[in-house]
Design a protein around this motif. Structure first.
Motif, PDB file in Angstrom:
ATOM      1  N   LEU A 422       0.833  -1.202   0.000  1.00  0.00           N
ATOM      2  CA  LEU A 422       0.000   0.000   0.000  1.00  0.00           C
ATOM      3  C   LEU A 422       0.867   1.251   0.000  1.00  0.00           C
ATOM      4  O   LEU A 422       2.048   1.211   0.360  1.00  0.00           O
ATOM      5  N   GLU A 423       0.267   2.366  -0.377  1.00  0.00           N
ATOM      6  CA  GLU A 423       0.946   3.653  -0.231  1.00  0.00           C
ATOM      7  C   GLU A 423       1.219   3.883   1.255  1.00  0.00           C
ATOM      8  O   GLU A 423       0.456   3.419   2.113  1.00  0.00           O
ATOM      9  N   PRO A 424       2.283   4.590   1.604  1.00  0.00           N
ATOM     10  CA  PRO A 424       2.631   4.771   3.026  1.00  0.00           C
ATOM     11  C   PRO A 424       1.596   5.600   3.787  1.00  0.00           C
ATOM     12  O   PRO A 424       0.896   6.427   3.208  1.00  0.00           O
ATOM     13  N   SER A 425       1.505   5.364   5.093  1.00  0.00           N
ATOM     14  CA  SER A 425       0.644   6.188   5.940  1.00  0.00           C
ATOM     15  C   SER A 425       1.315   7.545   6.145  1.00  0.00           C
ATOM     16  O   SER A 425       2.537   7.664   6.072  1.00  0.00           O
ATOM     17  N   ILE A 426       0.507   8.588   6.400  1.00  0.00           N
ATOM     18  CA  ILE A 426       1.037   9.957   6.496  1.00  0.00           C
ATOM     19  C   ILE A 426       0.661  10.572   7.835  1.00  0.00           C
ATOM     20  O   ILE A 426      -0.494  10.512   8.271  1.00  0.00           O
ATOM     21  N   GLU A 427       1.660  11.185   8.476  1.00  0.00           N
ATOM     22  CA  GLU A 427       1.455  11.865   9.755  1.00  0.00           C
ATOM     23  C   GLU A 427       2.040  13.268   9.659  1.00  0.00           C
ATOM     24  O   GLU A 427       3.126  13.460   9.102  1.00  0.00           O
ATOM     25  N   ILE A 428       1.334  14.261  10.179  1.00  0.00           N
ATOM     26  CA  ILE A 428       1.825  15.644  10.187  1.00  0.00           C
ATOM     27  C   ILE A 428       2.196  16.022  11.620  1.00  0.00           C
ATOM     28  O   ILE A 428       1.410  15.832  12.552  1.00  0.00           O
ATOM     29  N   LYS A 429       3.419  16.564  11.783  1.00  0.00           N
ATOM     30  CA  LYS A 429       3.908  16.977  13.096  1.00  0.00           C
ATOM     31  C   LYS A 429       4.384  18.422  13.040  1.00  0.00           C
ATOM     32  O   LYS A 429       4.832  18.881  11.979  1.00  0.00           O
ATOM     33  N   PRO A 430       4.328  19.149  14.157  1.00  0.00           N
ATOM     34  CA  PRO A 430       4.775  20.557  14.156  1.00  0.00           C
ATOM     35  C   PRO A 430       6.285  20.679  13.953  1.00  0.00           C
ATOM     36  O   PRO A 430       7.048  19.762  14.269  1.00  0.00           O
ATOM     37  N   THR A 431       6.724  21.835  13.432  1.00  0.00           N
ATOM     38  CA  THR A 431       8.142  22.051  13.155  1.00  0.00           C
ATOM     39  C   THR A 431       8.944  22.369  14.413  1.00  0.00           C
ATOM     40  O   THR A 431      10.166  22.228  14.419  1.00  0.00           O
ATOM     41  N   GLU A 432       8.267  22.788  15.480  1.00  0.00           N
ATOM     42  CA  GLU A 432       8.982  23.099  16.720  1.00  0.00           C
ATOM     43  C   GLU A 432       9.654  21.830  17.259  1.00  0.00           C
ATOM     44  O   GLU A 432       9.022  20.780  17.379  1.00  0.00           O
ATOM     45  N   ASN A 550       5.896  -1.558   5.971  1.00  0.00           N
ATOM     46  CA  ASN A 550       5.484  -0.656   7.058  1.00  0.00           C
ATOM     47  C   ASN A 550       5.836   0.794   6.744  1.00  0.00           C
ATOM     48  O   ASN A 550       6.095   1.587   7.654  1.00  0.00           O
ATOM     49  N   GLY A 551       5.840   1.132   5.478  1.00  0.00           N
ATOM     50  CA  GLY A 551       6.241   2.465   5.047  1.00  0.00           C
ATOM     51  C   GLY A 551       5.366   3.564   5.635  1.00  0.00           C
ATOM     52  O   GLY A 551       4.140   3.450   5.684  1.00  0.00           O
ATOM     53  N   ARG A 552       6.010   4.628   6.110  1.00  0.00           N
ATOM     54  CA  ARG A 552       5.257   5.758   6.654  1.00  0.00           C
ATOM     55  C   ARG A 552       5.988   7.070   6.365  1.00  0.00           C
ATOM     56  O   ARG A 552       7.195   7.091   6.123  1.00  0.00           O
ATOM     57  N   ILE A 553       5.217   8.152   6.414  1.00  0.00           N
ATOM     58  CA  ILE A 553       5.717   9.491   6.109  1.00  0.00           C
ATOM     59  C   ILE A 553       5.449  10.399   7.301  1.00  0.00           C
ATOM     60  O   ILE A 553       4.365  10.359   7.893  1.00  0.00           O
ATOM     61  N   ILE A 554       6.445  11.216   7.633  1.00  0.00           N
ATOM     62  CA  ILE A 554       6.216  12.279   8.611  1.00  0.00           C
ATOM     63  C   ILE A 554       6.477  13.606   7.909  1.00  0.00           C
ATOM     64  O   ILE A 554       7.564  13.841   7.369  1.00  0.00           O
ATOM     65  N   LEU A 555       5.464  14.457   7.887  1.00  0.00           N
ATOM     66  CA  LEU A 555       5.588  15.801   7.335  1.00  0.00           C
ATOM     67  C   LEU A 555       5.697  16.776   8.501  1.00  0.00           C
ATOM     68  O   LEU A 555       4.749  16.918   9.292  1.00  0.00           O
ATOM     69  N   TYR A 556       6.824  17.419   8.648  1.00  0.00           N
ATOM     70  CA  TYR A 556       6.977  18.429   9.700  1.00  0.00           C
ATOM     71  C   TYR A 556       6.469  19.767   9.151  1.00  0.00           C
ATOM     72  O   TYR A 556       7.091  20.358   8.264  1.00  0.00           O
ATOM     73  N   ALA A 557       5.327  20.212   9.668  1.00  0.00           N
ATOM     74  CA  ALA A 557       4.680  21.423   9.137  1.00  0.00           C
ATOM     75  C   ALA A 557       3.763  22.032  10.196  1.00  0.00           C
ATOM     76  O   ALA A 557       3.165  21.315  11.004  1.00  0.00           O
ATOM     77  N   ASP A 558       3.630  23.343  10.145  1.00  0.00           N
ATOM     78  CA  ASP A 558       2.742  24.051  11.076  1.00  0.00           C
ATOM     79  C   ASP A 558       1.396  24.372  10.443  1.00  0.00           C
ATOM     80  O   ASP A 558       0.472  24.833  11.117  1.00  0.00           O
TER      81      ASP A 558
END
Length: 655
Positions: A422-432, A550-558
């Motif tokens: 499957l395409e990787p799961s996506i998580e958004i986290k703050p840049t701080e 178990n591919g996953r993405i973390i996007l660091y963004a506010d």
């Protein structure tokens, strides 16, 4: 010889329908089509099957040298018995000739040519000249001028056993082919003469020839398949063709005419400059060009010879240069295929090349550093490239509007992965505190023996983050465009093998890099809207984790930008299609297992081959000679070579 595809796999998932449609369109004469294939869907295998069925020479254009190297390795595995070649810019370092009027600063051309890549370029063009089962994987440098295919073909010389030819005439012939005589340092592109025997190290570096004369006749022709250990065997068919050692060659009679034309252009240009009262520029141009003319007259070559290419090739002013594509056209009569890999970025690169080149050259011409004809030494313009395109397949997970519009209804999707991944799961986290959080996430993956990609915005930041991770005890390495061409595949191989747990980069990690061990892709400053963080880039970058179960993405963004929303929606759409397919066909996603192989172009020479000849010497004498070589290496600070010789000494002692 026909293309012969070797693989233990058969087309599955979306591949069979994609292959069928692409082949059907090609056979019906369709000129343009798009293969819209997601990461991990097996696009390269699909293209290999297309080549197998169509049986035409193929040019594959890639957006960067690293991806070209990966494709080169994959196609060599698919077609082990065919001619697969790698054609990229041969500069490790390149500072083009330029002039800055504001500060009256002339910057002389400064470049370091990678001899190994130069050999590969020649090998590609030579096989294109003599074979039909050729696949060349190239960067966008394939649109630059490499000289006339007609002149290259005409200058190649075939010699035969029994042929009447004086030794001195043969030596002169080699010099006209731009081979250099060197009886001491014998390497590719050089020859040496000893008595009635002439040895030639061919420019491709693949073979060395030995020509033996008896009187005014060629008695024997032998070949060795090594540059270091010369073991000669008589050649088959008693004949061989020797190609020029330079793409910029011209027969003596044509060279004289070309020199006269250069002189005529010089006189015309000097009159113009003097009329404009540019006396300094006129003097500068006359001095520089006169020196080049003298070098051409005496040796057939000069520094910057490519700037006189239109005269040497007798092209009209403003006419298109001869690129690798023109060699495909000339030797295959338009019967060839073009695949433009990662077309959403490759087409843009091709479009920009000639514009940048013209601005720089025009300044040199205006201030008397070059003749106006230097403008004709350039890459193809985009319109010239389009005119030369034969049947073309644009390959991308995110095709741009240009290729979609050009291909019309001929857009073939390859969304379903044979592995069920499957395409990787996506998580958004703050840049701080993003670096602190990043380290925690990296340590989680390292504990599971998985790899991590970190994407940042600048080269300097990539290096600093890599160094900082190393200080924290994390095995990391940076990779960007300043890393040498032949070193990049080695870094990726070491990354896959576990020498590094983290790879930090900018844009090289975007398109097509095959790294199935990567479980996490962390994108720093994902909300900084721009080229490196637009929708297309984000989709491509996130795709690097799509080969892991178990591919996953973390996007660091506010904040969630327009590009982030678009990329996330597209990834989720593709994920849903794969999930439905898996459920319908009862497929359980399986991890990709891909062998880690040497790509074949960055292997270092075995030091034992260099000292093969001393094997017949007494043990004490050979040891003494090796110790002397080791000490000489230490004196010049070549500790790597010294260590190899030391290991060889220890090995011989053990034997």
């Amino acid at each position: 010889m026909n293309f012969e595809l070797k693989s233990k796999f058969k087309p599955t998932g979306d591949q069979p329908q994609a292959i069928e449609k692409l082949v059907k369109n090609l056979k019906s004469g369709t000129k343009d089509q798009v293969l819209l294939g997601v990461t991990g869907s097996g696009k390269t295998f699909t293209l290999a099957n297309v080549i197998q069925q169509i049986q035409k020479p193929t040019l594959i254009i890639s957006p960067n040298k690293t991806l070209a190297a990966q494709l080169y390795q994959e196609f060599k595995e698919f077609f082990p018995n065919n001619a697969i070649h790698y054609f990229v810019s041969y500069y490790d370092y390149y500072q083009p000739e330029a002039y800055i009027p504001q500060s009256d600063t002339y910057i002389e051309k400064d470049a370091k040519i990678n001899e190994e890549i130069d050999k590969l370029r020649h090998a590609a063009v030579q096989d294109l000249n003599s074979r039909k089962d050729v696949i060349i994987i190239a960067s966008v440098s394939c649109i630059y001028n490499i000289g006339s295919p007609e002149s290259y073909e005409h200058m190649a010389v075939e010699i035969k056993v029994g042929q009447k030819m004086k030794r001195k005439d043969f030596l002169f012939l080699l010099t006209t082919l731009q081979y250099q005589r060197n009886d001491i340092e014998f390497k590719s592109g050089h020859f040496r003469a000893r008595g009635d025997m002439v040895e030639i190290s061919l420019i491709t570096g693949k073979r060395t020839l030995r020509i033996e004369f008896l009187g005014d006749k060629i008695e024997n022709i032998s070949e060795s398949n090594s540059e270091t250990v010369l073991k000669y065997n008589l050649i088959k068919n008693n004949s061989i063709k020797i190609f020029p050692a330079s793409f910029w060659v011209a027969p003596q009679n044509k060279l004289k005419i070309a020199i006269k034309n250069i002189q005529l252009e010089l006189q015309t240009r000097l009159i113009e400059l003097k009329r404009q009262k540019k006396l300094l520029e006129a003097q500068r141009l006359e001095q520089k060009t006169s020196y080049d003319i003298e070098m051409l007259r005496e040796t057939g070559w000069c520094q910057g010879i490519e700037n006189y290419s239109s005269h040497l090739e007798f092209r009209k002013p403003g006419s298109a240069p001869f690129s690798l594509i023109d060699h495909f056209i000339h030797f295959n009569k338009n019967r060839f295929l073009i695949f433009i890999d990662e077309s959403h970025i490759t087409n843009s690169q091709i479009r920009a090349m000639s514009i940048q080149d013209k601005i720089r050259k025009q300044t040199l011409i205006d201030f008397g550093f070059r003749l106006p004809s230097a403008l004709d030494n350039r890459p193809l313009t985009f319109s010239e490239f389009e005119k030369r395109q034969n049947q073309t397949i644009y390959v991308s997970a995110t095709p741009a509007e240009y290729e979609i519009k050009k291909s019309g209804k001929n857009i073939i999707e390859q969304i379903i992965r044979p592995t069920g991944l499957l395409e990787p799961s996506i998580e958004i986290k703050p840049t701080e505190n993003q670096i602190k959080d990043l380290i925690e996430e990296i340590q989680k993956e390292i504990a599971k023996k998985q790899r991590v990609l970190v994407l940042t915005l600048t080269k300097r930041l990539a290096e600093e983050i890599s160094d900082y991770l190393a200080e924290k005890g994390i095995k990391s390495q940076y990779i960007h465009s300043e890393i040498k061409t032949l070193e990049r595949p080695e870094i990726l191989k070491n990354f896959r093998q576990g020498k590094y747990d983290v790879l930090v980069g900018i844009n090289l990690l975007r398109e097509g890099i095959d790294l199935p061990e990567v479980a996490l892709v962390a994108i720093l400053d994902a909300d900084k809207e721009g080229f490196l963080r637009n929708k297309t880039t984000l989709i491509q970058t996130m795709g690097r984790a799509a080969r892991h179960i178990n591919g996953r993405i973390i996007l660091y963004a506010d904040k969630k930008t327009f590009s982030m929303k678009g990329a996330i929606n597209e990834i989720n759409r593709r994920r849903k299609i794969q999930e439905d397919y898996n459920k319908k066909n009862k497929i359980i996603p399986q991890a990709i297992i891909k062998d880690i192989r040497d790509w074949g172009l960055s292997q270092k020479e075995d030091i034992s081959e260099e000292f093969f000849a001393i094997s017949d010497l007494p043990a004490k004498k050979s040891k003494k000679l090796l110790e002397k070589e080791m000490k000489d290496a230490i004196k010049i600070l070549d500790f790597e070579r010294a260590a190899k010789i030391r290991d060889l000494i220890n090995k011989k002692r053990g034997d």
